[in-house]
Design a protein around this motif. Structure first.
Motif, short mmCIF file in Angstrom:
data_model
loop_
_atom_site.label_atom_id
_atom_site.label_comp_id
_atom_site.label_asym_id
_atom_site.label_seq_id
_atom_site.Cartn_x
_atom_site.Cartn_y
_atom_site.Cartn_z
N GLY A 192 6.95 27.49 -18.74
CA GLY A 192 5.88 27.75 -17.79
C GLY A 192 6.18 28.92 -16.89
O GLY A 192 5.32 29.78 -16.64
N ALA A 193 7.41 29.00 -16.39
CA ALA A 193 7.80 30.11 -15.53
C ALA A 193 7.76 31.43 -16.29
O ALA A 193 7.32 32.46 -15.76
CB ALA A 193 9.20 29.87 -14.95
N LEU A 194 8.20 31.41 -17.54
CA LEU A 194 8.17 32.62 -18.37
C LEU A 194 6.73 33.05 -18.64
O LEU A 194 6.39 34.23 -18.56
CB LEU A 194 8.90 32.36 -19.69
CG LEU A 194 9.13 33.55 -20.59
CD1 LEU A 194 10.09 34.53 -19.91
CD2 LEU A 194 9.72 33.10 -21.91
N MET A 195 5.85 32.09 -18.91
CA MET A 195 4.45 32.39 -19.15
C MET A 195 3.79 32.95 -17.89
O MET A 195 3.05 33.93 -17.94
CB MET A 195 3.70 31.15 -19.62
CG MET A 195 2.25 31.43 -19.97
SD MET A 195 1.42 30.01 -20.65
CE MET A 195 2.39 29.74 -22.12
N PHE A 196 4.09 32.33 -16.75
CA PHE A 196 3.50 32.78 -15.49
C PHE A 196 3.96 34.20 -15.17
O PHE A 196 3.18 35.02 -14.71
CB PHE A 196 3.89 31.82 -14.36
CG PHE A 196 3.15 32.07 -13.09
CD1 PHE A 196 1.86 31.60 -12.93
CD2 PHE A 196 3.74 32.75 -12.05
CE1 PHE A 196 1.16 31.81 -11.75
CE2 PHE A 196 3.05 32.98 -10.87
CZ PHE A 196 1.76 32.50 -10.71
N PHE A 226 8.28 20.14 -11.82
CA PHE A 226 8.69 19.74 -10.48
C PHE A 226 8.18 18.35 -10.09
O PHE A 226 8.78 17.68 -9.27
CB PHE A 226 8.22 20.77 -9.45
CG PHE A 226 9.08 21.99 -9.42
CD1 PHE A 226 10.39 21.94 -8.96
CD2 PHE A 226 8.59 23.21 -9.86
CE1 PHE A 226 11.19 23.07 -8.94
CE2 PHE A 226 9.39 24.35 -9.85
CZ PHE A 226 10.69 24.28 -9.38
N VAL A 227 7.09 17.91 -10.68
CA VAL A 227 6.53 16.59 -10.34
C VAL A 227 7.20 15.48 -11.13
O VAL A 227 7.57 14.44 -10.58
CB VAL A 227 5.00 16.57 -10.58
CG1 VAL A 227 4.45 15.14 -10.47
CG2 VAL A 227 4.29 17.46 -9.58
N LYS A 282 13.11 20.56 -18.52
CA LYS A 282 13.60 21.89 -18.13
C LYS A 282 13.04 22.96 -19.06
O LYS A 282 12.68 24.05 -18.62
CB LYS A 282 15.12 21.93 -18.12
CG LYS A 282 15.66 23.20 -17.46
CD LYS A 282 17.16 23.19 -17.34
CE LYS A 282 17.54 22.56 -16.03
NZ LYS A 282 18.98 22.71 -15.73
N ILE A 283 12.94 22.65 -20.34
CA ILE A 283 12.36 23.60 -21.30
C ILE A 283 10.88 23.84 -20.96
O ILE A 283 10.41 24.98 -20.98
CB ILE A 283 12.54 23.10 -22.75
CG1 ILE A 283 14.02 23.19 -23.13
CG2 ILE A 283 11.69 23.91 -23.71
CD1 ILE A 283 14.36 22.58 -24.46
N ILE A 284 10.16 22.77 -20.62
CA ILE A 284 8.75 22.93 -20.22
C ILE A 284 8.65 23.78 -18.96
O ILE A 284 7.82 24.69 -18.87
CB ILE A 284 8.09 21.54 -20.02
CG1 ILE A 284 7.91 20.85 -21.37
CG2 ILE A 284 6.76 21.66 -19.28
CD1 ILE A 284 7.52 19.39 -21.29
N GLY A 285 9.50 23.51 -17.98
CA GLY A 285 9.48 24.28 -16.74
C GLY A 285 9.82 25.75 -16.95
O GLY A 285 9.16 26.63 -16.41
N LEU A 315 -1.91 27.88 -17.21
CA LEU A 315 -1.00 27.11 -18.05
C LEU A 315 0.43 27.20 -17.54
O LEU A 315 1.15 26.18 -17.48
CB LEU A 315 -1.08 27.58 -19.51
CG LEU A 315 -0.33 26.75 -20.53
CD1 LEU A 315 -0.82 25.30 -20.52
CD2 LEU A 315 -0.49 27.35 -21.91
N GLY A 316 0.87 28.39 -17.14
CA GLY A 316 2.21 28.55 -16.60
C GLY A 316 2.42 27.75 -15.33
O GLY A 316 3.44 27.07 -15.16
#
Length: 130
Positions: free
Chosen positions: A30-34, A72-73, A24-27, A63-64
């Protein structure tokens, strides 16, 4: 260490009321970076006083998308909507980054400043004539 560590709630965050796992932290990262890539684009355009898409925009997009796609995968989420939603932007960002590197080379910033300096020479000559 549990066999499914990446999907296990992080105990040291339970006092905050947040239910976070490493995935969840990775997700979320990524969403914050995107999402924050638009701030990078805005600042670059404001500085140039014209629409600009800096290379950092494509790196952050790629990267995001990859981080959110991994969430999600590989997490318990395994949501097809999230996979499709992040697969196409990752492909587009990767392709755009490849085109940018192919067109401008690896030293894009130096090339842009050289182009800007070359464009200023005729303008300076015209000002001197006037």
């Amino acid at each position: 260490m549990p066999a499914d560590f990446m999907n296990t709630e992080l105990a040291w965050l339970t006092w905050t009321g947040l239910h976070m796992s490493p995935w969840k932290i990775i997700g979320l990262t990524g969403a914050l970076m995107f999402g924050s890539r638009w701030l990078v684009q805005f600042l670059a355009s404001r500085k140039a006083r014209q629409p600009v898409i800096p290379r950092l925009f494509w790196y952050m997009s790629l990267l995001g998308s990859a981080m959110t796609l991994a969430y999600f995968v590989f997490s318990h989420k395994q949501d097809a909507v999230g996979i499709v939603q992040n697969l196409f932007p990752a492909f587009t960002a990767g392709y755009s980054l490849w085109l940018d590197i192919r067109h401008r080379g690896w030293n894009r910033d130096r090339n842009e400043s050289d182009d800007h300096a070359a464009a200023e020479l005729p303008a300076q000559a015209l000002r001197r004539r006037a």
